[in-house]
Design a protein around this motif. Structure first.
Motif, PDB file in Angstrom:
ATOM      1  N   PRO A 308       0.810  -1.221   0.000  1.00  0.00           N
ATOM      2  CA  PRO A 308       0.000   0.000   0.000  1.00  0.00           C
ATOM      3  C   PRO A 308       0.836   1.261   0.000  1.00  0.00           C
ATOM      4  N   ALA A 309       1.998   1.227   0.659  1.00  0.00           N
ATOM      5  CA  ALA A 309       2.828   2.427   0.692  1.00  0.00           C
ATOM      6  C   ALA A 309       3.369   2.779  -0.689  1.00  0.00           C
ATOM      7  N   ARG A 310       3.650   1.755  -1.534  1.00  0.00           N
ATOM      8  CA  ARG A 310       4.111   2.051  -2.879  1.00  0.00           C
ATOM      9  C   ARG A 310       3.049   2.795  -3.666  1.00  0.00           C
ATOM     10  N   LEU A 389      -4.361  -4.277 -10.005  1.00  0.00           N
ATOM     11  CA  LEU A 389      -4.991  -4.376  -8.698  1.00  0.00           C
ATOM     12  C   LEU A 389      -5.459  -5.794  -8.417  1.00  0.00           C
ATOM     13  N   GLU A 390      -6.000  -6.464  -9.417  1.00  0.00           N
ATOM     14  CA  GLU A 390      -6.526  -7.813  -9.219  1.00  0.00           C
ATOM     15  C   GLU A 390      -5.435  -8.764  -8.739  1.00  0.00           C
ATOM     16  N   THR A 391      -4.261  -8.688  -9.343  1.00  0.00           N
ATOM     17  CA  THR A 391      -3.181  -9.580  -8.941  1.00  0.00           C
ATOM     18  C   THR A 391      -2.640  -9.219  -7.561  1.00  0.00           C
ATOM     19  N   ARG A 392      -2.626  -7.952  -7.229  1.00  0.00           N
ATOM     20  CA  ARG A 392      -2.111  -7.545  -5.911  1.00  0.00           C
ATOM     21  C   ARG A 392      -3.047  -7.973  -4.802  1.00  0.00           C
ATOM     22  N   GLY A 395      -3.046 -11.715  -3.135  1.00  0.00           N
ATOM     23  CA  GLY A 395      -2.156 -12.122  -2.050  1.00  0.00           C
ATOM     24  C   GLY A 395      -2.711 -11.740  -0.694  1.00  0.00           C
ATOM     25  N   THR A 396      -1.807 -11.307   0.185  1.00  0.00           N
ATOM     26  CA  THR A 396      -2.203 -10.947   1.548  1.00  0.00           C
ATOM     27  C   THR A 396      -2.628  -9.495   1.679  1.00  0.00           C
ATOM     28  N   LEU A 397      -2.475  -8.709   0.595  1.00  0.00           N
ATOM     29  CA  LEU A 397      -2.886  -7.311   0.651  1.00  0.00           C
ATOM     30  C   LEU A 397      -4.407  -7.221   0.675  1.00  0.00           C
ATOM     31  N   SER A 398      -4.947  -6.589   1.708  1.00  0.00           N
ATOM     32  CA  SER A 398      -6.394  -6.478   1.844  1.00  0.00           C
ATOM     33  C   SER A 398      -6.929  -5.292   1.061  1.00  0.00           C
ATOM     34  N   ARG A 399      -8.201  -5.375   0.709  1.00  0.00           N
ATOM     35  CA  ARG A 399      -8.837  -4.257   0.014  1.00  0.00           C
ATOM     36  C   ARG A 399      -8.837  -3.007   0.879  1.00  0.00           C
ATOM     37  N   THR A 400      -9.153  -3.188   2.149  1.00  0.00           N
ATOM     38  CA  THR A 400      -9.210  -2.039   3.044  1.00  0.00           C
ATOM     39  C   THR A 400      -7.848  -1.365   3.163  1.00  0.00           C
ATOM     40  N   GLY A 401      -6.791  -2.176   3.292  1.00  0.00           N
ATOM     41  CA  GLY A 401      -5.459  -1.606   3.401  1.00  0.00           C
ATOM     42  C   GLY A 401      -5.041  -0.852   2.158  1.00  0.00           C
ATOM     43  N   TRP A 402      -5.357  -1.413   0.986  1.00  0.00           N
ATOM     44  CA  TRP A 402      -4.996  -0.752  -0.268  1.00  0.00           C
ATOM     45  C   TRP A 402      -5.720   0.574  -0.419  1.00  0.00           C
TER      46      TRP A 402
END
Length: 545
Positions: A308-310, A389-392, A395-402
């Motif tokens: 998310p920081a990127r 976005l779909e590929t990210r 994984g473990t990256l959550s929608r809320t976090g993104w």
């Protein structure tokens, strides 16, 4: 490994590319079919705004005495001159219309040309849509030429509608045509500039950023030249438009300057496009490290946590041009701080000076962040973010976090813009008046607009979270708020129409008082819309149109 072609072979290939028959006609058809909806929306919205403004002004200032009183009011100081420009013939109906509509036109007309050219050149190339076309009979310079031709046709059509709207409101024919032509020439300059920047930069956002920086500099140069009455105005494309004086001496010959500059930039764009390779740019990215970075050597778990920081860093970079433009506008508005004090309780200059640099900051997520789908694209992977976005999210990256990472950066950018523009305005006002006693009041008045802008941000996030295809609703809301905030007081809209804009409920700081209950209500509405956006985004599909 690609082999480097001899110089003579490269020139022969470029010559063969330029001589391909029928390629330009093919590209013209493609650009028109893919951009016609946007062209129609831009033209109708701009022409409708002009016609509405002209008719409202004609109805409000229906006598020469009223027009003269308006002219006396707006020429009593330099603050409005720095914002709207020096309108020659301000004591005529056309001059009043130019003064009321000029601020919006000076930004919207260049944006018309920039958006049409950027979307048909660098954005399509970046998405990979030009690769197949250039493999056939379409030459390398044909996309930018087609984009410029279609943009020119759209600008000319919009200018004709402008002239018709002015004629209907009672403005003489010569002034109507010259004013419309000057706005069209202004748009052509920035359309051609966007064509050059599409060859210079590697990404579409670079075209927009560079064009907006030039527009901001042009605005400041024109404002400084008008306030000081010096030749600085002639250094600005906005100054060229102003110097035509459609409702004053009518200098038709000035149109030669922007048209010649647009022609030179258009030729340069075509020549650069013919000489560079597909996907390349004259300003290449910085040199990359020969070895892998420390980030690449980190565990995958840590990289996923930093994802998310990127995205947040990318969003932060895209807001740099907007911050610089707003601060430059604030400096121009505060150049003469005596006028609000001299005008007393009227507050007109204060609204246009202090308020305009804060109202309507587009705290809206960019289209590239819409969730990998774009209406009108057949392949899902090419919509919006083109599948990233779909590929990210797999994984473990959550929608809320993104979404939270991007939201925090955008809201933080909004706070920086408001505080920065307020500080510049306060310092410029104090410097021009010699008094620093109002520094805190101007800073507080800038913060007072934050709840209203939070409502816009919430509307954008709610539309995006519900369905990316509904995102234009946020831009419609932003356009409506901007129109009411800028033109409503001058055209004396009815109160119910004024209440449609969130900025109306802020009041008129720093001249007028601010009700805390209204700011709390706006803040609550904005927070509710933000929550709705997060909930909707978690429940909808990705990708989704």
């Amino acid at each position: 490994m690609n082999e480097r072609r001899p110089h003579g072979e490269h020139r022969a290939a470029a010559r063969d590319s330029r001589n391909r028959p029928g390629g330009l006609a093919t590209m013209l058809g493609i650009v028109w079919r893919t951009r016609r909806r946007g062209i129609l929306v831009w033209s109708l919205v701009l022409a409708g705004s002009m016609a509405f403004t002209a008719l409202a002004v004609a109805g409000l200032y229906d006598t020469q005495a009223k027009i003269q009183s308006y002219a006396d009011a707006v020429t009593s100081g330099n603050a409005l001159k720095a914002i709207n420009g020096h309108v020659e013939g301000i004591d005529t109906l056309g001059g009043v219309i130019q003064d009321e509509f000029g601020f919006m036109a000076s930004f919207l007309m260049p944006l018309l040309g920039i958006s049409l050219v950027a979307g048909s050149t660098r954005r399509d190339e970046e998405a990979g849509r030009l690769e197949a076309l250039l493999a056939g009979r379409v030459a390398r310079q044909h996309p930018v030429l087609a984009a410029l031709v279609v943009a020119t046709a759209a600008i000319v059509g919009t200018a004709l509608l402008f002239a018709v709207g002015l004629l209907v409101s009672g403005v003489p024919l010569s002034g109507s045509v010259l004013y419309a032509a000057s706005l069209g020439a202004l748009a052509l300059v920035f359309a051609a500039l966007a064509g050059v920047l599409a060859q210079v930069t590697r990404h579409a956002r670079g075209v927009y950023t560079g064009s907006l920086i030039v527009l901001a500099v042009a605005y400041v140069l024109r404002g400084v030249g008008d306030v000081t009455e010096t030749w600085w105005t002639w250094l600005s494309p906005l100054g060229w438009q102003e110097k035509t004086a459609p409702f004053g001496p009518q200098r038709w010959w000035v149109l030669v300057v922007p048209l010649a500059v647009a022609a030179l930039l258009g030729v340069a764009a075509a020549r650069l496009a013919a000489r560079r390779d597909l996907g390349s740019a004259l300003l290449a990215d910085g040199a990359k490290a020969a070895a892998g970075s420390a980030y690449a050597a980190q565990p995958a778990r840590l990289r996923r946590l930093r994802a998310p920081a990127r995205g947040a860093r990318l969003a932060r970079r895209r807001g740099a041009a907007d911050r610089h433009a707003r601060r430059a506008l604030a400096a121009a508005a505060g150049r003469d701080g005596r006028q609000p004090r001299a005008r007393g309780g009227d507050g007109r200059a204060a609204r246009r000076g202090a308020g305009r640099v804060r109202r309507g900051h587009p705290a809206l997520p960019r289209r590239r962040r819409r969730g990998v789908r774009r209406p009108g694209d057949r392949h899902p992977a090419r919509r919006g973010g083109r599948g990233r976005l779909e590929t990210r999210l797999a994984g473990t990256l959550s929608r809320t976090g993104w979404l939270l990472a991007h939201g925090v950066v955008l809201l933080g950018g909004l706070l920086v813009v408001v505080l920065g523009s307020s500080l510049v305005l306060a310092v410029a006002t104090a410097w021009s008046t010699g008094s620093w006693s109002e520094l805190g009041a101007i800073l507080r008045s800038g913060l007072a607009y934050l709840p209203a802008e939070l409502v816009l941000a919430g509307l954008a996030l709610a539309a995006y979270g519900w369905r990316p295809r509904a995102f234009p609703v946020a831009w419609v809301g932003y356009a409506a708020m901007t129109f009411v905030a800028f033109l409503g007081p001058g055209l004396k809209f009815r109160q119910w129409a004024m209440d449609l804009s969130p900025t109306t409920h802020v009041g008129n700081p720093p001249v007028g008082s601010v009700r805390a209950v209204d700011l709390l209500t706006l803040g609550a509405i904005g927070l509710v819309l933000l929550v709705v956006g997060f909930v909707a985004f978690r429940r909808r599909g990705v990708p989704q149109g």
